[in-house]
Design an enzyme around this catalytic site. Sequence first.
Site, PDB file in Angstrom:
ATOM      1  N   ARG A  77     -17.539   2.485  12.760  1.00  0.00           N
ATOM      2  CA  ARG A  77     -18.265   3.717  12.451  1.00  0.00           C
ATOM      3  C   ARG A  77     -19.613   3.449  11.807  1.00  0.00           C
ATOM      4  NH1 ARG A  77     -13.249   5.758   9.059  1.00  0.00           N
ATOM      5  NH2 ARG A  77     -13.497   3.547   8.622  1.00  0.00           N
TER       6      ARG A  77
ATOM      7  N   SER B  85      -8.787   8.278   7.482  1.00  0.00           N
ATOM      8  CA  SER B  85      -7.475   8.744   7.022  1.00  0.00           C
ATOM      9  C   SER B  85      -7.492   8.999   5.518  1.00  0.00           C
ATOM     10  CB  SER B  85      -6.401   7.709   7.346  1.00  0.00           C
ATOM     11  OG  SER B  85      -6.280   7.542   8.722  1.00  0.00           O
TER      12      SER B  85
ATOM     13  N   LYS C 119       0.855  -1.191   0.000  1.00  0.00           N
ATOM     14  CA  LYS C 119       0.000   0.000   0.000  1.00  0.00           C
ATOM     15  C   LYS C 119       0.888   1.236   0.000  1.00  0.00           C
ATOM     16  CE  LYS C 119      -3.989   1.186   2.879  1.00  0.00           C
ATOM     17  NZ  LYS C 119      -4.687   0.822   4.115  1.00  0.00           N
TER      18      LYS C 119
HETATM   19  O1  PNS Z   1      -6.125   1.331   9.294  1.00  0.00           O
HETATM   20  P1  PNS Z   1      -6.376   0.134   8.417  1.00  0.00           P
HETATM   21  O2  PNS Z   1      -5.603   0.261   7.112  1.00  0.00           O
HETATM   22  O3  PNS Z   1      -7.831  -0.148   8.201  1.00  0.00           O
HETATM   23  O4  PNS Z   1      -5.755  -1.137   9.211  1.00  0.00           O
HETATM   24  C1  PNS Z   1      -5.844  -2.431   8.683  1.00  0.00           C
HETATM   25  C2  PNS Z   1      -4.930  -3.373   9.477  1.00  0.00           C
HETATM   26  C3  PNS Z   1      -3.509  -2.870   9.438  1.00  0.00           C
HETATM   27  C4  PNS Z   1      -5.392  -3.424  10.915  1.00  0.00           C
HETATM   28  C5  PNS Z   1      -5.040  -4.789   8.802  1.00  0.00           C
HETATM   29  O5  PNS Z   1      -4.662  -4.674   7.461  1.00  0.00           O
HETATM   30  C6  PNS Z   1      -4.171  -5.825   9.485  1.00  0.00           C
HETATM   31  O6  PNS Z   1      -4.539  -6.321  10.532  1.00  0.00           O
HETATM   32  N1  PNS Z   1      -2.987  -6.148   8.900  1.00  0.00           N
HETATM   33  C7  PNS Z   1      -2.061  -7.105   9.485  1.00  0.00           C
HETATM   34  C8  PNS Z   1      -1.793  -8.303   8.588  1.00  0.00           C
HETATM   35  C9  PNS Z   1      -2.472  -9.545   9.120  1.00  0.00           C
HETATM   36  O7  PNS Z   1      -2.218  -9.987  10.207  1.00  0.00           O
HETATM   37  N2  PNS Z   1      -3.385 -10.118   8.297  1.00  0.00           N
HETATM   38  C10 PNS Z   1      -4.081 -11.359   8.562  1.00  0.00           C
HETATM   39  C11 PNS Z   1      -5.280 -11.282   9.436  1.00  0.00           C
HETATM   40  S1  PNS Z   1      -6.481 -10.065   9.042  1.00  0.00           S
END
Ligand code: PNS
Length: 163
Positions: free
Chosen positions: A95, A132, A42
């Site tokens: 939300r 964001s 990203k």
């Molecule tokens: O603020 P965001 O971008 O909505 O956060 C998303 C986030 C970072 C919480 C999510 O992408 C995440 O948990 N990433 C970690 C990777 C992971 O463990 N993935 C597998 C299970 S979901």
Amino acid sequence: MTSLAVVPGSFDPVTLGHLDVIERARNLFDDVHVVVVHNPGKSAMLPVARRVELIEQSLADAGIADRVTVTSWSVGLLVDYCQEVGATALVKGIRSEVDVTYETPMAIVNRDLAGIETVFVLPNPAHAHVSSSLVRQVASLGGDVSTYVPAAVSRFMNSSDFS
Ligand code: PNS
């Protein structure tokens, strides 16, 4: 035994909605780790270190910095981090039903993988429209984002360090 929860996110940048969620997590758990998750796939507006710094400043300004550790994580699963530090729960803000749809599969996968529960909290509805991505879009088009982000973030985004 103390309870520890993780509040994860991209925080690119941290918003008033995020601060609300962190504060609620802090009211529910003894200790909270706010984890800036670096997603290599990203493209981000702010470097991870800056995101961490802005969260720390915002928490300090809001008087909610104690019992909260801000860090970043880029290697492996988020549940690996939780297990490494002994966190038993993730805390996420909801939300709208869109967030429920997005968060539910991740919550179930995180529980399947490591028994980590996800606690959903309802932020102040005043922040329901704040994200964001909206902040990034408004800022990139030269708009004022100061009603959506902590003062530390708007100061930084108005500074010469941010272009
Ligand atoms: O603020 P965001 O971008 O909505 O956060 C998303 C986030 C970072 C919480 C999510 O992408 C995440 O948990 N990433 C970690 C990777 C992971 O463990 N993935 C597998 C299970 S979901």
